[in-house]
Design an enzyme around this catalytic site. Structure first.
Site: not given
Ligand code: NDP
Length: 449
Positions: A126, A166
């Site tokens: 990672k 991510d």
């Molecule tokens: P994105 O950046 O596309 O979206 C993240 C979302 O979560 C946004 O809506 C963001 O809001 C919100 N968010 C992030 N940090 C916080 C926080 N501290 N408090 C509240 N809301 C928060 O990321 P992904 O959708 O790709 O990833 C989401 C999760 O899934 C992570 O844990 C990632 O590690 C996991 N994941 C992702 C994969 C992928 O293929 N994308 C694969 C496997 C796991 P805002 O825009 O306001 O920051």
């Protein structure tokens, strides 16, 4: 003291300043007890637990870049290559101000077991940076990505380490990173996944994590005599995972009534309008207030503070946390149980705290941990690697069908490991044990390394 407790004590002392990493190690090792106790002598002699909790290497580097005012900015970059026993390191890059070594190590550690569960040949790693992409211009994003890759390229390669997206890293960032890698090395190879379709990306990769989460949840529901039809669902987050989870739930007859971002959350009793959500988040890169303004049925609530997770107070049958780590705590779990939730499946990495997980499972809520339920993203990344090696493109349906098969297979594996070593439906133990067994077998076969 048993072997698991000895190693937990060792890691707690050595990495005392890494709370997220310790949380992940504690959660995994605790559930591995039955399999470790059954093989204690062999594992102890080969220091399996000491080796599996220590990354192969953790690289940290300076990332200088110039902002739109001509000011030089400096961020910190990381790549943790955790374990490559079953294949090249594989895992995403996170760009978020909260990123530090503890968070990257926790994610890399979890990735080892998740990648093993996919049954594909990928090891765990990672990376990321404390760079905050919010509010940056495209030129600033490119400047950062080029500088980041100017250091990272030394450590990665199609058969060495293959990063992906991510939090904060989507198609735009992968494009800039890939361009810089190609420019420095003159290699056109599958060194990153999540690429655009015109330069080696895979159809269905964008949808894969969210769709995969819903496929495994569907399998869980089926195994317990029900399905998504008519079910009400809470989703947190409004990013890549959340959006495609919402889309697939709707396709399967369920209704998602919530989503959130870091500043607030939406309750939409009519069901989230996924096209509008995509327009707000993927095209305009706006806040959720823009969704509420365009959708009369939606109520927007601003978050009071970082611990305000309002989405979990809504009465639903299924909850899918898809935002970030530790976003579903004990109080949230109590609210979900009081409202009669049937299943919680993690889309994000470690969104549920240890106490909340215990409360949910003690109250007979079906619970699938992220390392199993969000593995569809990395699995499809591995399918992208296969297509790059073949220099071929598979159709959307072909990839989606393989993804579906992989998620069903993961469910079967974690379910049977739970029954063999723990108790039926203990998917936390099942996922950790099923993922661990394969990695350990490879480690033992490869000797002391
Ligand atoms: P994105 O950046 O596309 O979206 C993240 C979302 O979560 C946004 O809506 C963001 O809001 C919100 N968010 C992030 N940090 C916080 C926080 N501290 N408090 C509240 N809301 C928060 O990321 P992904 O959708 O790709 O990833 C989401 C999760 O899934 C992570 O844990 C990632 O590690 C996991 N994941 C992702 C994969 C992928 O293929 N994308 C694969 C496997 C796991 P805002 O825009 O306001 O920051």
């Amino acid at each position: 003291m048993g072997y698991v407790d000895e190693v937990l004590e060792l890691v707690s002392k050595r990495d005392a300043n890494q709370p997220e990493f310790l949380q992940a190690v504690t959660e995994v090792l605790t559930t591995l007890r039955p399999v470790v106790e059954a093989n204690e002598e062999l594992y102890r002699k080969n220091a399996i637990l000491e080796r599996i909790t220590e990354p192969d290497r953790a690289i940290q580097f300076r990332v200088p870049w110039v902002d739109d005012n001509g000011q030089v900015q400096v961020n910190r970059g990381f790549r943790v290559q955790f374990n490559n026993s079953i294949g090249p390191y594989k895992g995403g890059l996170r760009l978020h101000p909260s990123v530090n070594l503890s968070i990257i190590k926790f994610l890399g550690f979890e990735q080892v077991f998740k990648n093993s569960l996919t049954s594909l040949p990928i090891g765990g790693g990672k990376g990321g940076s404390d760079f905050d992409p919010k509010g940056k211009s495209d030129r600033e994003i490119m400047a950062f990505c080029q500088s980041f890759m100017t250091e990272l390229y030394k450590y990665i390669g199609a058969d060495v380490d293959v990063p992906a997206g991510d939090i904060g890293v989507g198609g735009r960032e992968i494009g800039f990173l890939y361009g810089q890698y190609k420019r420095i090395t003159n290699l056109y190879e599958g060194v990153l996944t999540g690429k655009g379709l015109t330069y080696g990306g895979s159809l269905a990769r964008t949808e894969a994590t969210g769709y995969g989460l819903v496929y495994i949840t569907e399998e869980l529901l089926k195994d317990h005599g029900t399905d998504f039809n008519g079910k009400t669902v809470a989703v947190s987050g409004a990013g890549n995972v959340a959006i495609y989870a919402i889309e697939k739930v709707h396709q399967l007859g369920g209704k998602v009534v919530t989503c959130s971002d870091s500043t607030g959350w939406i309750y939409d009793p009519e069901g989230i309008d996924v096209d509008l959500l995509k327009e707000v988040k993927e095209v305009k890169r706006a806040r959720l207030t823009a969704y509420a303004e365009a959708r009369p049925s939606a109520q927007y609530t601003a978050k009071k503070d970082a611990n305000d997770h309002g989405v979990w107070n809504v009465k639903v049958d299924v909850a899918l946390p898809c935002a970030t780590q530790n976003e579903l705590n004990l109080d949230d779990a109590k609210a979900l149980v009081a409202n009669g939730v049937f299943a919680v499946c993690e889309g994000a990495n470690m969104p549920t705290t240890i106490e909340a997980t215990k409360y949910l499972t003690d109250n007979k809520v079906l619970f699938i941990p992220g390392k199993a339920s969000n593995a569809g993203g990395v699995a499809t990344s591995a399918l992208e690697m296969s297509q790059n090696s073949e220099r071929l493109h598979w159709s959307f349906d072909e990839v989606d069908e393989k993804l579906h098969g992989i998620m069903v297979n993961i469910y079967k594996n974690i379910s049977s490991a739970a029954e063999k070593y723990a108790t039926k439906d203990d998917f936390v133990a099942g996922a950790n044990i099923a993922g661990f067994e394969k990695v350990v077998e490879a480690m033992l076969a490869q000797g002391v390394c």
